[in-house]
Design a protein around this motif. Structure first.
Motif, PDB file in Angstrom:
ATOM      1  N   THR A   1      -3.516  20.218  -4.691  1.00 48.27           N
ATOM      2  CA  THR A   1      -3.288  19.714  -6.052  1.00 48.27           C
ATOM      3  C   THR A   1      -4.615  19.464  -6.764  1.00 48.27           C
ATOM      4  N   ARG A   2      -5.590  18.919  -6.073  1.00 47.86           N
ATOM      5  CA  ARG A   2      -6.864  18.594  -6.717  1.00 47.86           C
ATOM      6  C   ARG A   2      -7.708  19.841  -6.956  1.00 47.86           C
ATOM      7  N   GLU A   3      -7.649  20.798  -6.048  1.00 47.37           N
ATOM      8  CA  GLU A   3      -8.435  22.021  -6.264  1.00 47.37           C
ATOM      9  C   GLU A   3      -7.855  22.822  -7.428  1.00 47.37           C
TER      10      GLU A   3
ATOM     11  N   GLY B   1       0.819  -1.207   0.000  1.00 48.19           N
ATOM     12  CA  GLY B   1       0.000   0.000   0.000  1.00 48.19           C
ATOM     13  C   GLY B   1       0.856   1.263   0.000  1.00 48.19           C
ATOM     14  N   TRP B   2       0.285   2.334  -0.465  1.00 40.42           N
ATOM     15  CA  TRP B   2       0.996   3.613  -0.530  1.00 40.42           C
ATOM     16  C   TRP B   2      -0.011   4.727  -0.281  1.00 40.42           C
ATOM     17  N   HIS B   3       0.426   5.744   0.465  1.00 36.85           N
ATOM     18  CA  HIS B   3      -0.461   6.882   0.739  1.00 36.85           C
ATOM     19  C   HIS B   3       0.085   8.140   0.100  1.00 36.85           C
ATOM     20  N   PHE B   4      -0.812   9.055  -0.250  1.00 40.36           N
ATOM     21  CA  PHE B   4      -0.381  10.359  -0.764  1.00 40.36           C
ATOM     22  C   PHE B   4       0.664  10.940   0.185  1.00 40.36           C
ATOM     23  N   GLY B   5       1.688  11.507  -0.406  1.00 39.78           N
ATOM     24  CA  GLY B   5       2.696  12.199   0.395  1.00 39.78           C
ATOM     25  C   GLY B   5       3.819  11.303   0.874  1.00 39.78           C
TER      26      GLY B   5
ATOM     27  N   SER C   1      -3.656  18.569   3.081  1.00 39.64           N
ATOM     28  CA  SER C   1      -3.478  19.865   2.418  1.00 39.64           C
ATOM     29  C   SER C   1      -2.834  19.673   1.042  1.00 39.64           C
ATOM     30  N   TYR C   2      -1.925  18.684   0.908  1.00 42.31           N
ATOM     31  CA  TYR C   2      -1.337  18.372  -0.414  1.00 42.31           C
ATOM     32  C   TYR C   2      -2.436  17.939  -1.371  1.00 42.31           C
ATOM     33  N   PHE C   3      -3.308  17.040  -0.895  1.00 45.69           N
ATOM     34  CA  PHE C   3      -4.373  16.519  -1.743  1.00 45.69           C
ATOM     35  C   PHE C   3      -5.307  17.650  -2.170  1.00 45.69           C
TER      36      PHE C   3
ATOM     37  N   GLY D   1       6.634   2.236 -14.025  1.00 46.21           N
ATOM     38  CA  GLY D   1       5.524   3.074 -13.559  1.00 46.21           C
ATOM     39  C   GLY D   1       4.471   3.163 -14.648  1.00 46.21           C
ATOM     40  N   ASP D   2       3.241   3.462 -14.255  1.00 45.65           N
ATOM     41  CA  ASP D   2       2.092   3.651 -15.144  1.00 45.65           C
ATOM     42  C   ASP D   2       1.423   2.310 -15.489  1.00 45.65           C
ATOM     43  N   SER D   3       0.129   2.262 -15.262  1.00 47.01           N
ATOM     44  CA  SER D   3      -0.638   1.010 -15.443  1.00 47.01           C
ATOM     45  C   SER D   3      -0.454   0.388 -16.824  1.00 47.01           C
ATOM     46  N   THR D   4      -0.533   1.204 -17.859  1.00 45.18           N
ATOM     47  CA  THR D   4      -0.458   0.640 -19.218  1.00 45.18           C
ATOM     48  C   THR D   4       0.940   0.115 -19.499  1.00 45.18           C
TER      49      THR D   4
ATOM     50  N   LEU E   1       9.878   8.455  -9.814  1.00 47.35           N
ATOM     51  CA  LEU E   1       8.441   8.186  -9.937  1.00 47.35           C
ATOM     52  C   LEU E   1       7.685   8.894  -8.814  1.00 47.35           C
ATOM     53  N   ASN E   2       6.546   9.478  -9.154  1.00 46.72           N
ATOM     54  CA  ASN E   2       5.772  10.156  -8.113  1.00 46.72           C
ATOM     55  C   ASN E   2       4.303   9.751  -8.122  1.00 46.72           C
ATOM     56  N   ARG E   3       4.014   8.685  -8.871  1.00 44.93           N
ATOM     57  CA  ARG E   3       2.622   8.213  -8.887  1.00 44.93           C
ATOM     58  C   ARG E   3       2.581   6.691  -8.803  1.00 44.93           C
ATOM     59  N   VAL E   4       1.457   6.196  -8.323  1.00 45.84           N
ATOM     60  CA  VAL E   4       1.230   4.749  -8.306  1.00 45.84           C
ATOM     61  C   VAL E   4       0.235   4.422  -9.418  1.00 45.84           C
ATOM     62  N   PRO E   5       0.205   3.207  -9.913  1.00 47.36           N
ATOM     63  CA  PRO E   5       0.951   2.039  -9.467  1.00 47.36           C
ATOM     64  C   PRO E   5       2.368   1.980 -10.036  1.00 47.36           C
ATOM     65  N   VAL E   6       3.191   1.231  -9.306  1.00 47.60           N
ATOM     66  CA  VAL E   6       4.563   0.950  -9.740  1.00 47.60           C
ATOM     67  C   VAL E   6       4.753  -0.562  -9.628  1.00 47.60           C
TER      68      VAL E   6
ATOM     69  N   ALA F   1     -10.478   6.772 -20.881  1.00 45.23           N
ATOM     70  CA  ALA F   1     -10.696   6.649 -19.427  1.00 45.23           C
ATOM     71  C   ALA F   1      -9.927   7.750 -18.687  1.00 45.23           C
ATOM     72  N   ASP F   2      -8.694   8.003 -19.107  1.00 45.02           N
ATOM     73  CA  ASP F   2      -7.852   8.996 -18.407  1.00 45.02           C
ATOM     74  C   ASP F   2      -8.324  10.430 -18.633  1.00 45.02           C
ATOM     75  N   THR F   3      -8.783  10.728 -19.860  1.00 46.70           N
ATOM     76  CA  THR F   3      -9.068  12.138 -20.180  1.00 46.70           C
ATOM     77  C   THR F   3     -10.548  12.494 -20.072  1.00 46.70           C
TER      78      THR F   3
HETATM   79  N1  LIG Z   1      -2.569   6.891 -15.837  1.00 41.59           N
HETATM   80  C1  LIG Z   1      -1.774   6.635 -14.659  1.00 41.59           C
HETATM   81  C2  LIG Z   1      -2.348   7.403 -13.513  1.00 41.59           C
HETATM   82  C3  LIG Z   1      -1.494   7.314 -12.279  1.00 41.59           C
HETATM   83  C4  LIG Z   1      -2.019   8.237 -11.200  1.00 41.59           C
HETATM   84  O1  LIG Z   1      -2.509   9.332 -11.482  1.00 41.59           O
HETATM   85  N2  LIG Z   1      -1.911   7.810  -9.945  1.00 41.59           N
HETATM   86  C5  LIG Z   1      -2.391   8.629  -8.852  1.00 41.59           C
HETATM   87  C6  LIG Z   1      -3.288   7.763  -8.008  1.00 41.59           C
HETATM   88  S1  LIG Z   1      -4.405   8.762  -7.182  1.00 41.59           S
HETATM   89  C7  LIG Z   1      -1.209   9.051  -7.995  1.00 41.59           C
HETATM   90  O2  LIG Z   1      -0.342   8.225  -7.709  1.00 41.59           O
HETATM   91  N3  LIG Z   1      -1.142  10.296  -7.568  1.00 41.59           N
HETATM   92  C8  LIG Z   1      -0.082  10.735  -6.724  1.00 41.59           C
HETATM   93  C9  LIG Z   1      -0.171  12.187  -6.414  1.00 41.59           C
HETATM   94  O3  LIG Z   1      -1.072  12.864  -6.911  1.00 41.59           O
HETATM   95  O4  LIG Z   1       0.668  12.643  -5.654  1.00 41.59           O
HETATM   96  C10 LIG Z   1      -1.763   5.134 -14.369  1.00 41.59           C
HETATM   97  O5  LIG Z   1      -2.783   4.481 -14.630  1.00 41.59           O
HETATM   98  O6  LIG Z   1      -0.753   4.613 -13.906  1.00 41.59           O
END
Ligand SMILES: N[C@@H](CCC(=O)N[C@@H](CS)C(=O)NCC(=O)O)C(=O)O
Length: 205
Positions: free
Chosen positions: A107-109, A14-18, A102-104, A40-43, A26-31, A76-78
């Motif tokens: 970035t999302r807002e 498992g991994w949590h934001f931050g 606050s990070y979430f 990195g990246d699902s595809t 790499l800064n996003r999951v999944p890895v 799906a992504d866009t």
């Molecule tokens: N298209 C990418 C999307 C990856 C993605 O956006 N992951 C988000 C999951 S919420 C993430 O890790 N975000 C980290 C962040 O925003 O700091 C994939 O499928 O791998």
């Protein structure tokens, strides 16, 4: 789902934001870390599995299937994920650890151009929009079992990811019970002995 499809055993972490423990660069999951190789990246992960593991069934069904799957992933992504996000915004926030809130939010807002609360205020309308945007999926799954035809393919997993996201954060039902897309979602949840059905959800926290 792609790992199960290929019959590849993996340990999930498992991994949590931050959290700072993603592999360098790499800064996003999944890895996926496969025998020291980091992807990195699902595809990209699905393509790696497809190219490396030849025992399991194909995820893409050849070159044409790969190109079609890329179209579905891009849709799906866009389209799907951005349209669904406002309806889930506060449900996702509720799952974020306090230290990453606050990070979430920031970035999302910035992405939404409004506050999470305002984005989520019209949840019911947002869900209706998502249901309308699912028309191409509905068009296929009311005639065929899966986007992949008789068997699920990576295209199914790419779209299903949005449904599983909503389900796991305890968000609204993406589609109504009589929608053919709902029956498809149930088929997806049943795959691999109910693998996705067993995923931890907000209710388990
Ligand atoms: N298209 C990418 C999307 C990856 C993605 O956006 N992951 C988000 C999951 S919420 C993430 O890790 N975000 C980290 C962040 O925003 O700091 C994939 O499928 O791998």
């Amino acid at each position: 789902m792609a790992l199960a499809h290929k019959g590849v055993d993996a340990r999930t972490v498992g991994w949590h934001f931050g959290e700072k423990r993603l592999p360098a660069g790499l800064n996003r999951v999944p890895v996926l870390v496969d025998d020291g190789e980091v992807i990195g990246d699902s595809t990209e992960i699905a393509l790696h599995l497809e190219n490396k593991y030849h025992n399991g069934p194909s995820l893409f069904g050849g070159d044409g299937g790969e190109v079609h799957a890329r179209f579905v992933v891009a849709w799906a992504d866009t389209v799907l994920h951005p349209m669904l996000f406002p309806a889930l915004a506060l449900d996702v926030l509720a799952q974020v650890k306090p230290e990453a809130e606050s990070y979430f939010r920031q970035t999302r807002e910035a992405r939404l151009g409004t506050t999470l609360e305002r984005a989520a205020a019209s949840k019911a309308e947002q869900v209706e929009t998502v249901r309308a945007v699912l028309a191409p999926v509905r068009h296929v799954v009311e005639k065929r079992e899966y986007l992949g035809g008789d068997e699920p393919s990576y295209a199914d997993y790419a779209v299903f990811g949005a449904f599983q996201w909503a389900r796991c954060v305890g968000g609204p039902e993406v589609v109504g019970a009589t929608d053919p897309v709902h029956a498809w979602q149930e088929r997806m949840l049943d795959l691999f002995d109910g693998l996705a059905r067993e995923a931890k959800t907000a209710k388990d926290n």
